[in-house]
Design an enzyme around this catalytic site. Structure first.
Site, mmCIF file in Angstrom:
data_model
loop_
_atom_site.group_PDB
_atom_site.id
_atom_site.type_symbol
_atom_site.label_atom_id
_atom_site.label_comp_id
_atom_site.label_asym_id
_atom_site.label_seq_id
_atom_site.Cartn_x
_atom_site.Cartn_y
_atom_site.Cartn_z
ATOM 1 N N ASP A 231 0.861 -1.182 0.000
ATOM 2 C CA ASP A 231 0.000 0.000 0.000
ATOM 3 C C ASP A 231 0.904 1.242 0.000
ATOM 4 O OD1 ASP A 231 -3.037 0.941 0.839
ATOM 5 O OD2 ASP A 231 -1.489 2.266 1.642
ATOM 6 N N ASN A 239 -2.848 13.027 -3.489
ATOM 7 C CA ASN A 239 -4.022 13.445 -4.264
ATOM 8 C C ASN A 239 -4.530 14.814 -3.806
ATOM 9 O OD1 ASN A 239 -4.367 11.389 -6.139
ATOM 10 N ND2 ASN A 239 -5.564 10.124 -4.737
ATOM 11 N N HIS A 244 -5.172 14.597 -8.603
ATOM 12 C CA HIS A 244 -5.299 13.186 -8.968
ATOM 13 C C HIS A 244 -4.376 12.786 -10.113
ATOM 14 C CE1 HIS A 244 -8.636 12.082 -6.308
ATOM 15 N NE2 HIS A 244 -9.094 13.311 -6.500
ATOM 16 N N ASP A 248 -2.070 9.551 -10.045
ATOM 17 C CA ASP A 248 -1.992 8.537 -11.104
ATOM 18 C C ASP A 248 -0.536 8.238 -11.460
ATOM 19 O OD1 ASP A 248 -4.720 8.420 -11.158
ATOM 20 O OD2 ASP A 248 -4.952 9.557 -13.023
ATOM 21 N N GLU A 274 -4.762 2.366 -3.923
ATOM 22 C CA GLU A 274 -3.297 2.420 -3.960
ATOM 23 C C GLU A 274 -2.674 1.111 -3.500
ATOM 24 O OE1 GLU A 274 -4.571 4.427 -0.030
ATOM 25 O OE2 GLU A 274 -5.340 4.126 -2.064
#
Length: 360
Positions: A231, A239, A244, A248, A274
């Site tokens: 994770d 974010n 965002h 990404d 994630e």
């Protein structure tokens, strides 16, 4: 390896786009075949003494060559008009000159599947009915006028059998082409359904499918299997602070690192958000923990460029090995619990959760 190269997000081809490409590829192929057939017709009709039909087929070759070139230049509408004109005029002239029994009209029937597949703006039924009216009208005219330049009975039989064989062969070829196109589109849809659109890795469905196949081979391969669940630390902050798009880029970056550390035969997936999940068949507990630590160190040593900044990253991981007779879902659940141990202990670390049958 089971995993494909991670990629940035791109629009997926729509079904209509796939059908359109397959349709025009089929049209161009048929155009080439039809032009080659007309070259043979020139020889056939010259040998039968039907010089007018030989010249007509010469013109047909030129029309098909023009249509083939137009499709290559994406001028599809004009190409299709040329093909329609050629087939309808050729069928009419051939039937009028040497008679309905020559079988020229059979080539009109090849239009029907192409019309249905194209189905431009829902006009297929009207176009098919128009073609039927033309077909029946041509039959009525041929019955009324009779052959204008009849061939000998033997010549007429030769032309008829040539037409029957050609129409059967072309129908089979078109059907085979559409079958391959359908199977190819089906494979693409299956791949899309099992692939994460952002990273290019397996999604949950893809992981479950590939993992089931991998573990089914496991008894023959020998050894144990491990799962690594990772994770990205503080991903929500990335974010919130950078947007965002930056998030990404972080996910794509981590996916590439994971893929670079996965072995041939491993199954790697974006598990959700994630989180990333890696199945490592034939992997001992010690090897799994070492692999997880190498991945963690690689992520920490890397940076992601966002605008003019380079963002530091870290990854928390949980590792679990499948115990004897244990299900994959059970091992993933234990890896998830180990991952939360890593989070609670301060993140950026590897925790493990071995079953009782394995050494601690």
């Amino acid at each position: 390896m089971t995993v494909s190269e991670p990629t940035s997000r791109a629009p997926r081809p729509r079904g209509s786009s796939l059908a359109g490409k397959a349709y025009w590829a089929m049209v161009r192929r048929v155009t080439l075949i039809a032009g080659a057939i007309d070259v043979g017709y020139i020889v056939l009709f010259a040998g039968l003494g039907a010089s007018t039909l030989a010249w007509i087929n010469g013109v047909s070759v030129l029309l098909y060559a023009a249509a083939y070139a137009l499709i290559g230049r994406k001028k599809n509408t004009l190409a299709l008009l040329l093909i329609w004109f050629e087939v309808m005029a050729h069928a009419a002239l051939g039937s009028l000159l040497i008679g309905w029994d020559s079988g020229f009209h059979y080539f009109l029937l090849l239009f029907v599947p192409a019309i249905v597949v194209a189905n431009s703006r829902g006009l297929a039924p009207a176009i098919v009915l128009g073609l039927l009216a033309y077909y029946l009208g041509l039959k009525a005219v041929c019955d009324a006028v009779g052959p204008l330049t009849p061939l000998s009975p033997a010549g007429l039989r030769t032309v008829f059998w040539v037409h029957v064989c050609l129409v059967f062969a072309m129908s089979a070829s078109i059907a085979a082409f559409y079958r391959r196109a359908i199977l190819s589109a089906e494979r693409r849809l299956v791949e899309q359904a099992q692939t994460d659109g952002l990273t290019g890795l397996c999604n949950r469905l893809g992981f479950q499918t590939q993992a089931a196949l991998t573990l089914a081979r496991q008894p023959d391969a020998g050894g144990s299997a491990a799962v690594l669940l990772g994770d990205v630390d503080h991903f929500k902050q990335v974010n919130d602070r950078y947007g965002h798009a930056a998030g990404d880029q972080v996910l794509i970056h981590v996916a590439r690192i994971l893929q670079s550390h996965a072995r041939q035969g491993d199954v790697l997936a974006r598990w959700g958000g994630e989180e990333f999940l890696l199945l490592m068949p034939g992997c001992s507990p010690e090897q799994a923990e070492q692999a997880a630590e190498r991945i963690r160190q690689a992520v920490v040593a890397s940076r992601v460029a966002v605008d003019e900044l380079e963002l530091p990253l870290s990854l928390s991981l949980g590792v679990a090995c499948l115990g004897p007779g244990e299900s994959l879902q059970s091992a993933i659940s234990r890896a998830d619990a180990a991952l939360y141990d890593s989070k609670r202990a301060g993140r950026n670390r590897v925790s493990r959760a071995w079953p009782a049958a394995l050494p601690a």
